[in-house]
Enzyme design. Structure first.
Site, mmCIF file in Angstrom:
data_model
loop_
_atom_site.group_PDB
_atom_site.id
_atom_site.type_symbol
_atom_site.label_atom_id
_atom_site.label_comp_id
_atom_site.label_asym_id
_atom_site.label_seq_id
_atom_site.Cartn_x
_atom_site.Cartn_y
_atom_site.Cartn_z
ATOM 1 N N GLY A 185 2.215 2.305 5.204
ATOM 2 C CA GLY A 185 3.163 1.116 5.593
ATOM 3 C C GLY A 185 3.974 1.551 6.898
ATOM 4 O O GLY A 185 4.386 0.432 7.395
ATOM 5 N N GLY A 220 0.749 -1.080 0.050
ATOM 6 C CA GLY A 220 0.055 0.205 -0.133
ATOM 7 C C GLY A 220 0.810 1.281 0.012
ATOM 8 O O GLY A 220 2.122 1.430 -0.337
ATOM 9 N N SER A 221 0.325 2.366 0.598
ATOM 10 C CA SER A 221 1.298 3.580 0.341
ATOM 11 C C SER A 221 2.081 3.531 1.583
ATOM 12 O O SER A 221 2.084 2.901 2.378
ATOM 13 C CB SER A 221 0.095 4.806 0.655
ATOM 14 O OG SER A 221 -0.410 4.794 2.066
ATOM 15 N N CYS A 224 1.980 0.150 -8.623
ATOM 16 C CA CYS A 224 3.072 0.979 -7.972
ATOM 17 C C CYS A 224 4.371 1.044 -8.716
ATOM 18 O O CYS A 224 5.284 1.680 -8.608
ATOM 19 C CB CYS A 224 3.600 -0.053 -6.811
ATOM 20 S SG CYS A 224 3.675 -1.668 -7.026
ATOM 21 N N GLU A 283 5.696 -3.412 1.327
ATOM 22 C CA GLU A 283 5.798 -3.022 -0.241
ATOM 23 C C GLU A 283 4.996 -1.673 -0.472
ATOM 24 O O GLU A 283 3.986 -1.863 -0.430
ATOM 25 C CB GLU A 283 5.541 -3.980 -1.275
ATOM 26 C CG GLU A 283 6.483 -5.331 -1.145
ATOM 27 C CD GLU A 283 7.983 -4.790 -1.364
ATOM 28 O OE1 GLU A 283 8.274 -3.893 -2.011
ATOM 29 O OE2 GLU A 283 8.804 -5.632 -0.963
#
Length: 487
Positions: A237, A232-233, A288, A254
């Site tokens: 994170g 995620g962001s 991403c 990640e």
């Protein structure tokens, strides 16, 4: 295509489909047609998570004692179930998330391949024999599962990312509590039905849907969850990492990317244009690894820009279920607002808008979260659109005078996920490979290519410096145990 509409999906806990104790649900809408609800999912609370964690904990020891080959048989069955339902799952993904149907089919097929890949991993070695200083001793390593793993996934790849986390967690002997993004929880529920059809023992894999502030935070804090894998962001994170660290849980993050493509003076410009568009604008830029910054040598800047704009201006927007559509909508109103906000900020900071930059005017697109593919010129390194992840179909063109300047500029962000270069010169390729601070570097190919059998992860603030997928996954999902035996 088989359409599922307005069905209510339950949590999956202990091998059973169970309604939340909150007795509340929320609808998941079609971003191409905001008045269409594709299904309802549970708005779960802490008590639901506690039940799932307890089920996973109870199943953990027996599952961990099975051989890798035995666990692999269940993953093969899950792969077969997902393959049988590939078109149904892909259609729901398109209706719920917005990506085109061909992209959704490809992602679902990748989920099938990932399950089969990790099923085979159950037959691989898990340790090494190590020479001991004691001539009468035998020393070797083996690997133990972690226990219960919390899996928190985003909405942009609602099949592939959950599967590439759940499959290795299971094959290496862990049990799972899965929290999908609420925006794509219906698609996640269909994937969970495939695990149910495979007949995994009760409690081995569990799914709880709900808000990140409740279920996501609950996973971070839960004492019975030994590890957390998150995509995620970077902002969220870091919260996951801090929370896990506080209670001593293992974590894998990640996060974001601000991925560059470098176009050298000797590049095949037609190839570079196609890859830039594919890498930056497919899936509406909601990857991403999507190309965001396009760093172009001054000698070919104007020619490349013209070729790029000619192609971008032909992109067809529309519902992902329409065969003529090349690019679908943003996944939600919130994401659309974010993208439009970044576009406005780019204009205010002095970037030159070459095309796009607004919601399309076509009448048939007014009911969806659409934004035109956008290209900016005159972007300098300090601008917000050159530094922050937009997660939308926005390309920032940047001019340089040398390869050295291009690589320095490409590295001048806090992220380091993926990067690509287009050049015919072997020296330039090697310099890029050596100097680029990114976990994935690609030569004469788009930045967004990820293969399931290869390690995946980022440098700098793009990850917690661990790697997912391929055989690298064993490093996170197991603990090494060193064994010494003396007769």
């Amino acid at each position: 295509m088989n359409t599922i509409s307005n069905r209510t999906f339950l949590n999956y806990i202990g091998g059973q489909w169970i309604a939340s104790v909150s007795n509340e649900t929320e609808g998941s809408i079609n971003p191409a047609s905001r008045h269409e609800t594709v299904g309802f999912v549970q708005k779960s609370v802490q008590a639901d998570l506690d039940q799932a964690a307890a089920a996973a904990k109870q199943a953990s020891r027996a599952w961990g004692r099975l051989s890798g080959a035995a666990r692999g048989e269940w993953l093969y069955k899950a792969a077969n179930a997902l393959e049988r339902r590939l078109e149904e799952v892909a259609e729901m993904m398109t209706r719920e998330m917005g990506k085109t149907y061909p992209e959704a089919k490809g992602e679902t097929a990748r989920g099938v391949a990932i399950l089969r890949y990790y099923a085979g991993e159950g037959m691989r070695r898990v340790g090494d024999v190590i020479p001991s200083t004691d001539s009468e001793g035998l020393m070797f390593t083996t690997r133990d599962p972690l226990g219960v793993v919390g899996v928190i996934t985003p909405w942009n790849f609602p099949v592939a990312i959950p599967v590439w986390k759940i499959a290795p967690a299971l094959i290496y002997g862990n049990t799972v509590v899965f929290k999908p993004a609420q925006e794509t929880a219906v698609t996640a529920a269909l994937v969970m039905e495939c695990f149910h059809e495979a007949g995994l023992p009760a409690g081995v894999v569990n799914m709880v849907t709900g808000r990140g502030t409740v279920i996501g935070q609950g996973i971070i804090d839960h004492p019975d969850i030994q590890a957390i894998t998150f995509t995620g962001s970077d902002k969220v994170g870091k919260q996951v990492g801090l929370g896990a660290l506080k209670r001593g849980a293992k974590y894998q993050l990640e996060m974001g990317g601000k991925n560059p493509v470098i176009v050298a003076a000797d590049a095949d410009l037609d190839l570079a244009v196609e890859a830039t568009i594919s890498g930056g604008l497919r899936s509406t830029g909601q990857k991403c690894t999507a190309t965001s910054r396009v760093i172009i040598h001054a000698e070919v800047y104007e020619v490349f820009k013209r070729k790029l704009l000619d192609k971008v201006n032909t992109i067809q927007l529309g519902s992902g279920l329409d065969g003529s559509t090349w690019m679908g909508p943003c996944a939600s109103q919130s994401q659309l607002d974010t993208v439009l906000g970044y576009i406005e900020q780019g204009k205010q900071e002095g970037a030159v808008l070459l095309c796009g930059g607004k919601k399309p005017a076509a009448a048939q697109l007014q009911d969806g979260f659409y934004v035109e593919p956008t290209v900016f010129d005159g972007v300098s390194r300090e601008m917000t659109i050159a530094q922050e992840e937009i997660f939308g179909p926005v390309l920032a063109l940047m001019k340089v005078d040398s390869l050295e300047e291009a690589i320095e500029l490409a590295n001048d962000v806090k992220f380091g996920l993926s990067a690509s270069i287009f050049t015919r010169d072997i020296g330039s390729m090697l310099s890029f490979i050596r100097e680029m601070d990114a976990g994935l570097v690609r030569v004469n190919a788009e930045s967004a290519g990820v293969e399931l059998q290869a390690p995946f992860g980022g440098m700098k603030q793009s990850s917690s410096h661990s790697r997912e997928q391929g055989q690298a996954a064993i490093e996170f999902f197991t603990s090494i145990k060193t064994v010494f035996v003396k007769g």
